[in-house]
Scaffold this active site. Structure first.
Site, PDB file in Angstrom:
ATOM      1  N   ASP A  91       9.563  -6.194   5.186  1.00 54.18           N
ATOM      2  CA  ASP A  91       8.184  -5.710   5.123  1.00 54.18           C
ATOM      3  C   ASP A  91       7.560  -5.995   3.756  1.00 54.18           C
ATOM      4  O   ASP A  91       6.409  -6.435   3.651  1.00 54.18           O
ATOM      5  CB  ASP A  91       8.198  -4.199   5.409  1.00 54.18           C
ATOM      6  CG  ASP A  91       6.822  -3.650   5.718  1.00 54.18           C
ATOM      7  OD1 ASP A  91       5.847  -4.186   5.190  1.00 54.18           O
ATOM      8  OD2 ASP A  91       6.733  -2.663   6.456  1.00 54.18           O
TER       9      ASP A  91
ATOM     10  N   CYS B 274      -0.617  -2.973  -0.672  1.00 54.79           N
ATOM     11  CA  CYS B 274      -1.435  -2.929   0.544  1.00 54.79           C
ATOM     12  C   CYS B 274      -2.744  -3.622   0.233  1.00 54.79           C
ATOM     13  O   CYS B 274      -3.504  -3.170  -0.608  1.00 54.79           O
ATOM     14  CB  CYS B 274      -1.689  -1.494   0.981  1.00 54.79           C
ATOM     15  SG  CYS B 274      -2.815  -1.403   2.379  1.00 54.79           S
TER      16      CYS B 274
HETATM   17 ZN    ZN Z   1       5.445  -1.162   6.458  1.00 50.19          ZN
END
Ligand code: ZN
Length: 312
Positions: free
Chosen positions: A14, A243
């Protein structure tokens, strides 16, 4: 609250898929080995997607095979389809996860597939896995992503989460997990969605929570999960990946902060925290300039901090 909590590290998959830099294969191996040495027992090490889509993870088969040589480690990999599942099995993965985005808009944009198409793929994977001898058969999780909200659709209705959880199980998944891919979850939503989903799929078919810290609620959401009996949480060392939708915010829950909170609460993680904190240097050396997150690594462990049983 007592007992053992499984921290499932997802950074090598991830984290690395969300950043532009490509970590050399040898550095990935060193990272994984260092986490195992610190007591981590489950790591999602890569994703079997075409290299043109995610060049960062093009070496996944090699990384899976290496990780399988580390004793005591459950080696997990993401698969988008049957082809990926076959490659994961051939590499020796112990666990595979196929993500199904609860938001169909997100599913069409990310995987270019409708819900019906993804479920068809799950059925094909289920049939393939059942054809394998038990010893070669990995555990098969259906991961409900964007399960709390979606950057494209906004709120995601609970009934849609429950319906798709049921559909994943019917199509052949062994278990289903909930992922807050986009940082929409809050503690109340976590308690409600976990409880309701378990009623639908069965207590033992709930895989765990994959939470993000986009808006600073990552650990609050973990606590809500603990309160309703969740025992498996995904996290990423250094919150690697960030992010893109929230500059300055980490993406995944930070493994170091998660381990610190759980051990402070007296829960067992099996992780040696001082050793885990040192693993950051492996990533920093391989990805110079890449921001790493986490409060515990910044502040250090408090004076007199005692590790729970299982931390060596
Ligand atoms: Zn994630």
């Amino acid at each position: 609250m007592t007992g053992r909590i499984l921290i499932s590290e997802v950074g090598p998959r991830d984290g690395l898929q969300s950043i532009a830099a490509i970590m050399p294969t040898e550095a990935k191996k060193a990272w994984i080995a260092a986490e195992v040495a610190a007591g981590v027992t489950e790591i999602e090490v890569g994703s079997f997607v075409p290299a043109r889509v995610l060049p960062q993870l093009a070496d996944t088969a090699e990384v899976v095979a290496y990780a399988c040589s580390l004793p005591g480690l459950t080696v997990a990999a993401l698969v988008p389809n049957l082809k990926g599942a076959v490659a994961a099995v051939e590499a020796g993965a112990h666990k595979i996860t196929l993500p199904l985005s609860v938001s169909e808009t997100h599913s069409l944009k990310n995987l270019r597939r409708s819900h019906a198409q993804v479920l068809e793929e799950v059925r094909a994977i289920g049939a393939y896995l059942r054809s394998l001898p038990a010893a070669q058969r990995p555990r098969f999780e259906g991961g409900l992503s964007t399960a709390f909200g979606c950057t494209l659709e906004g709120p995601v209705p609970l009934r849609q989460v429950l319906g798709l959880g049921e559909a994943l199980m019917a199509a052949g998944a062994d278990e289903v997990g909930l992922a807050d891919t986009t940082g929409y979850a809050d503690p109340t939503a976590v308690r409600e969605r976990v409880t309701r989903l378990r009623e639908v799929v069965g207590q033992h078919a709930f895989a765990g929570l994959h939470l993000h810290n986009t808006r600073g609620l990552g650990l609050a959401n973990v606590l809500a999960g603990l309160e309703v009996g969740v025992t498996t949480f995904d996290s990423s060392l250094g919150g690697l990946g960030g992010c893109p939708f929230a500059p300055g915010a980490s993406g995944n829950v930070v493994t170091e902060d998660l381990a610190f909170m759980l051990q402070s609460m007296g829960l067992e993680t099996g992780i040696d925290l001082p050793r885990l904190l040192e693993v950051r240097t492996v990533i920093q050396a391989a990805l110079p300039g890449e921001p790493l997150y986490g409060f515990t690594p910044e502040a250090g462990l408090p004076l007199g901090f005692k590790q729970t049983e299982g931390g060596s």
